[in-house]
Every structure is written in C-alpha cells, then in structure tokens.
Design a protein around this motif. Structure first.
Motif, PDB file in Angstrom:
ATOM      1  N   LEU A   1      29.193 -50.208  48.293  1.00  0.00           N
ATOM      2  CA  LEU A   1      28.204 -50.434  47.799  1.00  0.00           C
ATOM      3  C   LEU A   1      27.556 -49.291  47.334  1.00  0.00           C
ATOM      4  O   LEU A   1      27.807 -48.161  47.948  1.00  0.00           O
ATOM      5  N   PRO A   2      26.836 -48.780  46.358  1.00  0.00           N
ATOM      6  CA  PRO A   2      25.913 -48.090  46.693  1.00  0.00           C
ATOM      7  C   PRO A   2      24.858 -47.619  47.948  1.00  0.00           C
ATOM      8  O   PRO A   2      24.813 -48.874  48.134  1.00  0.00           O
ATOM      9  N   GLU A   3      24.357 -46.801  48.059  1.00  0.00           N
ATOM     10  CA  GLU A   3      23.299 -46.860  49.582  1.00  0.00           C
ATOM     11  C   GLU A   3      22.013 -47.287  48.655  1.00  0.00           C
ATOM     12  O   GLU A   3      22.189 -47.246  47.297  1.00  0.00           O
ATOM     13  N   GLY A   4      21.586 -47.577  49.812  1.00  0.00           N
ATOM     14  CA  GLY A   4      20.101 -48.126  49.311  1.00  0.00           C
ATOM     15  C   GLY A   4      19.385 -49.144  50.477  1.00  0.00           C
ATOM     16  O   GLY A   4      19.965 -49.622  51.897  1.00  0.00           O
ATOM     17  N   GLN A   5      18.733 -49.815  49.819  1.00  0.00           N
ATOM     18  CA  GLN A   5      17.672 -51.371  50.235  1.00  0.00           C
ATOM     19  C   GLN A   5      18.691 -52.504  50.421  1.00  0.00           C
ATOM     20  O   GLN A   5      18.965 -52.890  48.918  1.00  0.00           O
ATOM     21  N   TYR A   6      18.831 -53.403  50.729  1.00  0.00           N
ATOM     22  CA  TYR A   6      20.259 -54.530  50.445  1.00  0.00           C
ATOM     23  C   TYR A   6      18.717 -55.638  51.935  1.00  0.00           C
ATOM     24  O   TYR A   6      18.437 -55.630  52.506  1.00  0.00           O
ATOM     25  N   GLU A   7      18.920 -56.905  50.795  1.00  0.00           N
ATOM     26  CA  GLU A   7      18.793 -58.300  52.341  1.00  0.00           C
ATOM     27  C   GLU A   7      19.694 -58.703  52.358  1.00  0.00           C
ATOM     28  O   GLU A   7      20.432 -59.080  51.141  1.00  0.00           O
ATOM     29  N   TYR A   8      19.947 -59.453  53.304  1.00  0.00           N
ATOM     30  CA  TYR A   8      21.155 -60.247  53.582  1.00  0.00           C
ATOM     31  C   TYR A   8      20.792 -61.653  53.609  1.00  0.00           C
ATOM     32  O   TYR A   8      19.128 -61.747  54.137  1.00  0.00           O
TER      33      TYR A   8
END
Length: 244
Positions: A178-185
């Motif tokens: 996946l692209p780098e960056g901000q995510y929620e799990y």
C-alpha cells in the motif's frame, strides 16, 4: 606386505572422509528468523537458535531479526523457573530455512502448556525511491473468535466484502502493498461490519517498511478488551490505541 596393507587402510579412510565431506549441506543463500511471545500469562521467555541466545521475548514483542544460511536448524523457547539453576525447554521447532524467507516463531499457550507457531514471509528488498510499504495482519488472541480486519484511510466505514483479511486464531494474511500514509485499523465480527470490536487511532505508516499488525489478548498495560500491536521487521513494536 604389512606396509602395503596399512597404505590401503589409509586410502580407504581418506575415501570415506571425502564422501562424508561431499554430503555436507552447502548453503546457497540466507534467510532470517525472529521470535515473538504471544502468551499473555507468561514472563519474558528466551528465544534461541540451537544453543545460541537471540534475545528475550516479552509479551507482544519480538526479538530483533537475525540472518542465517539456508540450512536445517532447531529454534527453542526456554524459561528459567524460580529456584531452578538451569533453564527449562518449553518448545522446539525443527525447520529448514529457505533463502530469502523470513520466519517468525511465536510462543503461545502457557508455561504449563506451551506451544509454538511458525509464520513465513518472503523477504522484501527495498529501493531507495519506493514510496510504498508492506503490511500483513495476524490473529494471536485466543479469546477472540473469527473476525474481519479492515485497513483504510481515516474515517472509512467498514463495508461487507471489503475486509483486508478474515482470520481465526493462529493465522495471518498474505502481504499487502500500500502507499505510505495514514490509516486506521478496524476489527469487526465476522461478516458483520456494524459490530466494531476495535478501531485504532490514525497511524502514519512509513515507506520502505514491513509491518505486522496483530491482535493479542488484553493485558493489564491497556484498558481495551483487545490489544493490537504494529511490529516492524527490525523488532520495533507499538500499541495501537482503541478509540472505542
């Protein structure tokens, strides 16, 4: 005649020695190993390859990664019980290390009923210009049933059919790029995206980094009913806070 017989014996010994030497396994590359403690009730446990100590595995934490030739080994989990002058062997895993493969050996169960798992993953070689990261998901919470795992941009609502993985205890997903960056799990009950069991705070995931995000049973260090850790390949580990 005696000298000639002795000469033949020497030749025979050399021939046997040469055959034994030629049958030794020859390494063709390297792979890597690390240990992880996923048994909530246990203290620190020693992780070893053969008799060489790799490090202590605290609950929810992994040792640093170590590289070895692609040969056959035993890895061990040991613990020194109070009052015992020697360490006790809790679990042993015999395996053939394959080159360009990373092995995660996981201690589960308890000191009284020890067990272990092995998870494998291809080793990724990163280019300096890459802006993507790799992530996989694991399920190491015996108290948690089969669940769906979502991983998306902040504020994304889970939708049936869009889970990154559906897992039961002891299993892990394939690697996702996946692209780098901000995510929620997000963890939900199986096939029920409205039943959110865990939702992480927004986390920034770095490029050229491999992550394992795994559930664990909660321990006294957190207030959530489910513990989730993000663990990188170098052994760094961070708790993901539960906004619920």
């Amino acid at each position: 005649m005696k000298n000639f017989s002795a000469f033949l014996l020497v030749l025979g010994a050399l021939a046997v020695s040469g055959c034994a030497e030629s049958t030794r396994p020859i390494a063709t590359g390297k792979g890597s190993i690390r240990g992880l403690n996923a048994a909530v009730t246990t203290p620190d446990i020693a992780f070893l390859i053969e008799v060489r100590a790799i490090g202590l595995t605290r609950y929810k934490e992994s040792t640093a990664i170590r590289e070895y030739d692609d040969l056959e080994y035993n890895v061990n989990f040991d613990y020194q019980f109070f009052g015992d002058p020697t360490a006790s062997r809790l679990a042993t895993i015999a395996f053939k290390l394959e080159k360009d493969t990373e092995y995660l050996f996981i201690f589960i169960g308890s000191l009284a009923a020890p067990d272990a798992l092995t998870w494998e993953n291809p080793v990724r070689t990163w280019e300096d210009t890459e802006t993507v990261m790799e992530i996989r998901f694991g399920h190491l919470s015996p108290q948690l049933g089969e669940v769906d795992m979502y991983f998306a941009a902040p504020g994304t609502a889970p939708v049936l059919g869009e889970a990154r993985a559906s897992l039961t205890f002891g299993n892990h997903s394939p690697v996702i790029e996946l692209p780098e960056g901000q995510y929620e799990y997000i963890i939900t009950s199986k096939d029920d995206p409205a039943d959110i069991l865990f939702r992480s705070r927004t986390i920034t995931y770095l490029p050229r980094t491999g992550y394992l995000v795994s559930s664990f049973d909660a321990d006294p260090s957190i207030t959530s009913a489910i513990s989730v850790r993000a663990i990188t390949r170098n052994g760094a580990s961070a708790e993901l806070g539960n906004v619920n």
